[in-house]
Design a protein around this motif. Structure first.
Motif, PDB file in Angstrom:
ATOM      1  N   ILE A 273      47.793  58.415  38.018  1.00 34.55           N
ATOM      2  CA  ILE A 273      46.630  58.989  38.702  1.00 34.55           C
ATOM      3  C   ILE A 273      47.124  60.133  39.573  1.00 34.55           C
ATOM      4  O   ILE A 273      48.088  59.976  40.325  1.00 34.55           O
ATOM      5  N   TYR A 274      46.461  61.277  39.464  1.00 30.71           N
ATOM      6  CA  TYR A 274      46.719  62.379  40.393  1.00 30.71           C
ATOM      7  C   TYR A 274      45.481  62.610  41.242  1.00 30.71           C
ATOM      8  O   TYR A 274      44.388  62.854  40.711  1.00 30.71           O
ATOM      9  N   ALA A 275      45.638  62.533  42.547  1.00 30.13           N
ATOM     10  CA  ALA A 275      44.541  62.772  43.481  1.00 30.13           C
ATOM     11  C   ALA A 275      44.831  64.036  44.279  1.00 30.13           C
ATOM     12  O   ALA A 275      45.958  64.247  44.736  1.00 30.13           O
ATOM     13  N   GLN A 276      43.815  64.864  44.474  1.00 30.41           N
ATOM     14  CA  GLN A 276      43.998  66.140  45.159  1.00 30.41           C
ATOM     15  C   GLN A 276      44.062  66.011  46.681  1.00 30.41           C
ATOM     16  O   GLN A 276      44.079  67.015  47.386  1.00 30.41           O
ATOM     17  N   SER A 277      44.120  64.792  47.190  1.00 31.78           N
ATOM     18  CA  SER A 277      44.458  64.548  48.600  1.00 31.78           C
ATOM     19  C   SER A 277      45.083  63.169  48.699  1.00 31.78           C
ATOM     20  O   SER A 277      44.858  62.299  47.843  1.00 31.78           O
ATOM     21  N   ASP A 278      45.875  62.955  49.736  1.00 30.66           N
ATOM     22  CA  ASP A 278      46.502  61.648  49.925  1.00 30.66           C
ATOM     23  C   ASP A 278      45.468  60.580  50.266  1.00 30.66           C
ATOM     24  O   ASP A 278      45.635  59.406  49.910  1.00 30.66           O
ATOM     25  N   ALA A 279      44.403  60.981  50.965  1.00 33.25           N
ATOM     26  CA  ALA A 279      43.349  60.016  51.292  1.00 33.25           C
ATOM     27  C   ALA A 279      42.720  59.459  50.021  1.00 33.25           C
ATOM     28  O   ALA A 279      42.458  58.251  49.913  1.00 33.25           O
ATOM     29  N   MET A 280      42.488  60.321  49.045  1.00 24.55           N
ATOM     30  CA  MET A 280      41.931  59.862  47.777  1.00 24.55           C
ATOM     31  C   MET A 280      42.961  59.043  47.001  1.00 24.55           C
ATOM     32  O   MET A 280      42.602  58.095  46.285  1.00 24.55           O
ATOM     33  N   ALA A 281      44.240  59.383  47.131  1.00 24.62           N
ATOM     34  CA  ALA A 281      45.285  58.610  46.460  1.00 24.62           C
ATOM     35  C   ALA A 281      45.306  57.175  46.985  1.00 24.62           C
ATOM     36  O   ALA A 281      45.515  56.226  46.218  1.00 24.62           O
ATOM     37  N   VAL A 282      45.081  57.007  48.290  1.00 20.56           N
ATOM     38  CA  VAL A 282      45.013  55.665  48.876  1.00 20.56           C
ATOM     39  C   VAL A 282      43.839  54.894  48.275  1.00 20.56           C
ATOM     40  O   VAL A 282      43.957  53.709  47.942  1.00 20.56           O
ATOM     41  N   GLY A 283      42.697  55.565  48.130  1.00 17.15           N
ATOM     42  CA  GLY A 283      41.536  54.923  47.504  1.00 17.15           C
ATOM     43  C   GLY A 283      41.821  54.507  46.073  1.00 17.15           C
ATOM     44  O   GLY A 283      41.422  53.421  45.634  1.00 17.15           O
ATOM     45  N   ALA A 284      42.532  55.365  45.351  1.00 14.31           N
ATOM     46  CA  ALA A 284      42.892  55.035  43.974  1.00 14.31           C
ATOM     47  C   ALA A 284      43.826  53.829  43.931  1.00 14.31           C
ATOM     48  O   ALA A 284      43.702  52.961  43.061  1.00 14.31           O
ATOM     49  N   ALA A 285      44.770  53.790  44.867  1.00 22.68           N
ATOM     50  CA  ALA A 285      45.718  52.668  44.919  1.00 22.68           C
ATOM     51  C   ALA A 285      44.992  51.348  45.179  1.00 22.68           C
ATOM     52  O   ALA A 285      45.339  50.310  44.608  1.00 22.68           O
ATOM     53  N   LYS A 286      43.961  51.395  46.037  1.00 25.30           N
ATOM     54  CA  LYS A 286      43.180  50.181  46.318  1.00 25.30           C
ATOM     55  C   LYS A 286      42.486  49.680  45.057  1.00 25.30           C
ATOM     56  O   LYS A 286      42.472  48.471  44.773  1.00 25.30           O
ATOM     57  N   ALA A 287      41.906  50.604  44.295  1.00 20.46           N
ATOM     58  CA  ALA A 287      41.229  50.211  43.062  1.00 20.46           C
ATOM     59  C   ALA A 287      42.214  49.648  42.045  1.00 20.46           C
ATOM     60  O   ALA A 287      41.915  48.667  41.345  1.00 20.46           O
ATOM     61  N   ALA A 288      43.395  50.267  41.954  1.00 21.66           N
ATOM     62  CA  ALA A 288      44.414  49.783  41.022  1.00 21.66           C
ATOM     63  C   ALA A 288      44.889  48.392  41.417  1.00 21.66           C
ATOM     64  O   ALA A 288      45.120  47.527  40.548  1.00 21.66           O
ATOM     65  N   GLU A 289      45.023  48.172  42.724  1.00 19.50           N
ATOM     66  CA  GLU A 289      45.433  46.849  43.218  1.00 19.50           C
ATOM     67  C   GLU A 289      44.384  45.803  42.859  1.00 19.50           C
ATOM     68  O   GLU A 289      44.706  44.705  42.378  1.00 19.50           O
ATOM     69  N   THR A 290      43.130  46.145  43.063  1.00 16.14           N
ATOM     70  CA  THR A 290      42.038  45.216  42.750  1.00 16.14           C
ATOM     71  C   THR A 290      41.993  44.892  41.261  1.00 16.14           C
ATOM     72  O   THR A 290      41.700  43.754  40.861  1.00 16.14           O
ATOM     73  N   ALA A 291      42.307  45.879  40.445  1.00 20.29           N
ATOM     74  CA  ALA A 291      42.298  45.683  38.990  1.00 20.29           C
ATOM     75  C   ALA A 291      43.555  44.988  38.486  1.00 20.29           C
ATOM     76  O   ALA A 291      43.677  44.737  37.279  1.00 20.29           O
ATOM     77  N   GLY A 292      44.487  44.705  39.405  1.00 21.30           N
ATOM     78  CA  GLY A 292      45.738  44.077  39.006  1.00 21.30           C
ATOM     79  C   GLY A 292      46.666  45.004  38.256  1.00 21.30           C
ATOM     80  O   GLY A 292      47.545  44.557  37.512  1.00 21.30           O
ATOM     81  N   GLN A 293      46.506  46.320  38.468  1.00 15.91           N
ATOM     82  CA  GLN A 293      47.270  47.309  37.717  1.00 15.91           C
ATOM     83  C   GLN A 293      48.157  48.194  38.591  1.00 15.91           C
ATOM     84  O   GLN A 293      48.756  49.137  38.086  1.00 15.91           O
ATOM     85  N   ARG A 294      48.263  47.885  39.894  1.00 19.79           N
ATOM     86  CA  ARG A 294      48.981  48.817  40.773  1.00 19.79           C
ATOM     87  C   ARG A 294      50.421  49.040  40.333  1.00 19.79           C
ATOM     88  O   ARG A 294      50.922  50.164  40.377  1.00 19.79           O
ATOM     89  N   ASP A 295      51.123  47.988  39.899  1.00 18.64           N
ATOM     90  CA  ASP A 295      52.519  48.141  39.488  1.00 18.64           C
ATOM     91  C   ASP A 295      52.663  48.921  38.190  1.00 18.64           C
ATOM     92  O   ASP A 295      53.766  49.358  37.850  1.00 18.64           O
ATOM     93  N   ASN A 296      51.570  49.099  37.463  1.00 17.99           N
ATOM     94  CA  ASN A 296      51.624  49.780  36.171  1.00 17.99           C
ATOM     95  C   ASN A 296      51.170  51.236  36.234  1.00 17.99           C
ATOM     96  O   ASN A 296      51.204  51.927  35.217  1.00 17.99           O
ATOM     97  N   VAL A 297      50.721  51.680  37.411  1.00 19.80           N
ATOM     98  CA  VAL A 297      50.156  53.029  37.534  1.00 19.80           C
ATOM     99  C   VAL A 297      50.944  53.829  38.572  1.00 19.80           C
ATOM    100  O   VAL A 297      51.135  53.390  39.709  1.00 19.80           O
ATOM    101  N   PHE A 298      51.385  55.009  38.170  1.00 11.76           N
ATOM    102  CA  PHE A 298      52.106  55.928  39.058  1.00 11.76           C
ATOM    103  C   PHE A 298      51.075  56.814  39.746  1.00 11.76           C
ATOM    104  O   PHE A 298      50.288  57.494  39.083  1.00 11.76           O
ATOM    105  N   ILE A 299      51.070  56.830  41.083  1.00  6.28           N
ATOM    106  CA  ILE A 299      50.024  57.534  41.833  1.00  6.28           C
ATOM    107  C   ILE A 299      50.627  58.677  42.662  1.00  6.28           C
ATOM    108  O   ILE A 299      51.522  58.467  43.483  1.00  6.28           O
ATOM    109  N   VAL A 300      50.106  59.875  42.427  1.00  3.80           N
ATOM    110  CA  VAL A 300      50.542  61.075  43.145  1.00  3.80           C
ATOM    111  C   VAL A 300      49.383  61.601  43.978  1.00  3.80           C
ATOM    112  O   VAL A 300      48.271  61.775  43.475  1.00  3.80           O
ATOM    113  N   GLY A 301      49.635  61.865  45.259  1.00  2.00           N
ATOM    114  CA  GLY A 301      48.642  62.462  46.135  1.00  2.00           C
ATOM    115  C   GLY A 301      48.952  63.922  46.415  1.00  2.00           C
ATOM    116  O   GLY A 301      49.857  64.520  45.813  1.00  2.00           O
ATOM    117  N   THR A 302      48.226  64.491  47.347  1.00  2.00           N
ATOM    118  CA  THR A 302      48.417  65.891  47.741  1.00  2.00           C
ATOM    119  C   THR A 302      48.223  66.008  49.243  1.00  2.00           C
ATOM    120  O   THR A 302      47.407  65.294  49.817  1.00  2.00           O
TER     121      THR A 302
END
Length: 378
Positions: A273-302
Motif C-alpha cells: 500500500i502506498y499512501a500519500q501521507s503518513d496519516a493515511m498510511a496509519v489508517g491503512a495499517a489499521k485496516a490491514a491489521e483488522t483484516a489479519g493481513q498486516r504482516d503480509n502488506v508492505f506500507i509506505v507513507g509520505t
C-alpha cells in the motif's frame, strides 16, 4: 509468508531504537524547531503552570530590542506565509516550524493565512498581504497563474516573494523553493518494488510480482496527481507489479481505513500500500491489521515528519514500513529572506530544488541524529 520475517525484525528494531534513541541534533532547521516544540509540550504537560523560558544568553539585549523596534512600537519586519490548506499535516508542519524559526530571530514576526483550499480566498489573502507592506511573502499556491499578477505587484512594492511550488518558477518570484512531486511518487514506487524484490528472493522466485494499492490525498489536485503519476511511472518498468486499487482518502486516517477495508473486500489480498501521507498510511495499517493481513502488506507513507506519532516515529516503531520525506521548504525560504535583507550583494538563484529521501528501519536512527533532507548553502 509475505513480509512476516521483515515485519517482525522491524518491530524488534523499533523497540530497541526507542530505548536507545537520542534527541535529533543537526539537520534541517524545521525538524529541529519542531523537535524543540515537542519538548516544550512535554514540559508543559509535566508542569502546566510553568512555561519554558529561554536562557538569558538567548534573549536580545535592550539595545538590540530598541534597534529592531521591539522595545516600544513592535515594528518588526513581517513575513507573511500563505498556505493552501493547513488542515493537511504537511502544511500544518510548515506553519508551526516556520513560526518557531521566525520566533528565534530578533526583529521578525510571522503572520499566516490559510486559504482552506479556495483559490479565490488565497487571491484575496495575497492582496491583503501586499497591503500590509511586509518584508516578505512566502506563498504555496493553489493556482499559480491566478497569483502571477500579484507577485509582480508585490515586487514593485519592494516585497520579497518566495514561492513553494515548481510551477512558480516562471511567475516572477524572487526565488522558488520546491520538491518535485513526481520524484516523491517515483521514490515511493522504487521503495515498493525493492520490497517486492526482497519478497521474491525470500520465495526463491526470479519474477518480481505484486498487487499494489494507492491512497491519494485529494480527489483532484496538482500535488496529488503529480505524486500519483510519479508512482505509476516508477511501477511501469515492472510488468508483474500491478496497481489494483487507487482511491482518494482526503488526507484522513479514518477515511484511509475505510478505503483500505473496501480494497480488501474487492481485491481480497494485495502486497503493498502506498499512501500519500503518513496519516493515511496509519489508517491503512489499521485496516490491514483488522483484516489479519498486516504482516503480509508492505506500507509506505509520505511526509516523514518529525515529532510524536509522525512519520519518523511511525517507521521507527514499525507502525508503517517506510516513508518518503517531503522537505519543509520554509526553512530555506526563511534563510533566503534573512540573507537578502542582511547582505545587499546576495542574489538568490531563480529556484532551489530540495530532494526527497526515504526513511526505512535501516536508516531511521541515523536520520534522527542528523536530520533527513539537506539544504543547499546560500
Amino acid at each position: 509468508m509475505m513480509f512476516s520475517c521483515t515485519r517482525l525484525a522491524t518491530l524488534i528494531l523499533g523497540m530497541l531504537l526507542l530505548l536507545a534513541a537520542c534527541d535529533p541534533s543537526d539537520g534541517p532547521d524545521v525538524e529541529k524547531a519542531i523537535s524543540d516544540l515537542e519538548k516544550q509540550k512535554l514540559q508543559k504537560t509535566a508542569n502546566p503552570d510553568t512555561a519554558p523560558t529561554p536562557p538569558a544568553s538567548d534573549l536580545p539585549s535592550p539595545g538590540i530590542l530598541a534597534a529592531t523596534g521591539l522595545a516600544a512600537k513592535d515594528e518588526r519586519a513581517e513575513i507573511i506565509l500563505l498556505l493552501p490548506d493547513s488542515r493537511i499535516a504537511m502544511q500544518e508542519f510548515q506553519r508551526n516550524g516556520l513560526a518557531m524559526l521566525v520566533g528565534r530571530k530578533a526583529g521578525y514576526k510571522l503572520t499566516t493565512s490559510d486559504a482552506a483550499g479556495s483559490s479565490t480566498k488565497q487571491i484575496e489573502q495575497f492582496r491583503q498581504a501586499i497591503a500590509a507592506k511586509p518584508a516578505a511573502i512566502i506563498v504555496s499556491p493553489i493556482d499559480p497563474p491566478a497569483v502571477a499578477a500579484l507577485i509582480v505587484e508585490a515586487q514593485t512594492h519592494g516585497i520579497i516573494v518566495i514561492g513553494l511550488d515548481k510551477r512558480m518558477v516562471n511567475e516572477g518570484c524572487t526565488s522558488v523553493v520546491f520538491t518535485d512531486q513526481r520524484k516523491v511518487g517515483r521514490m515511493a514506487a522504487d521503495t515498493v518494488v525493492e520490497a517486492l524484490k526482497r519478497k521474491a528472493a525470500e520465495e526463491n522466485r526470479t519474477e518480481i510480482t505484486g498487487r499494489v494499492v494507492q491512497l491519494r490525498g485529494a480527489a483532484d489536485s496538482f500535488s496529488t496527481n503529480e505524486i500519483a503519476e510519479g508512482f505509476s511511472e516508477g511501477l511501469r518498468p515492472q510488468p508483474g507489479v500491478i496497481l489494483v486499487h487507487d482511491a482518494p482518502a482526503d488526507w484522513s486516517t479514518e477515511t484511509a481505513t475505510k478505503c483500505t477495508t473496501e480494497a480488501f473486500n474487492l481485491q481480497k489480498i494485495f502486497d503493498a500500500i502506498y499512501a500519500q501521507s503518513d496519516a493515511m498510511a496509519v489508517g491503512a495499517a489499521k485496516a490491514a491489521e483488522t483484516a489479519g493481513q498486516r504482516d503480509n502488506v508492505f506500507i509506505v507513507g509520505t511526509d516523514g515528519l518529525s515529532g510524536q506519532k509522525r512519520g519518523i516515529e511511525l517507521v521507527r516503531m514499525g507502525e508503517i514500513d517506510a516513508s518518503v520525506v517531503q522537505p519543509a521548504l520554509v526553512d530555506l525560504a526563511l534563510q533566503i529572506i534573512t540573507k537578502m535583507r542582511s547582505d545587499n550583494t546576495f542574489k538568490p538563484q531563480l529556484s532551489y530544488e530540495i530532494q526527497p529521501v526515504v526513511i526505512m528501519p535501516r536508516n531511521v536512527e541515523q536520520m534522527l541524529r542528523t536530520g533527513t533532507y539537506s539544504l543547499p548553502n546560500l
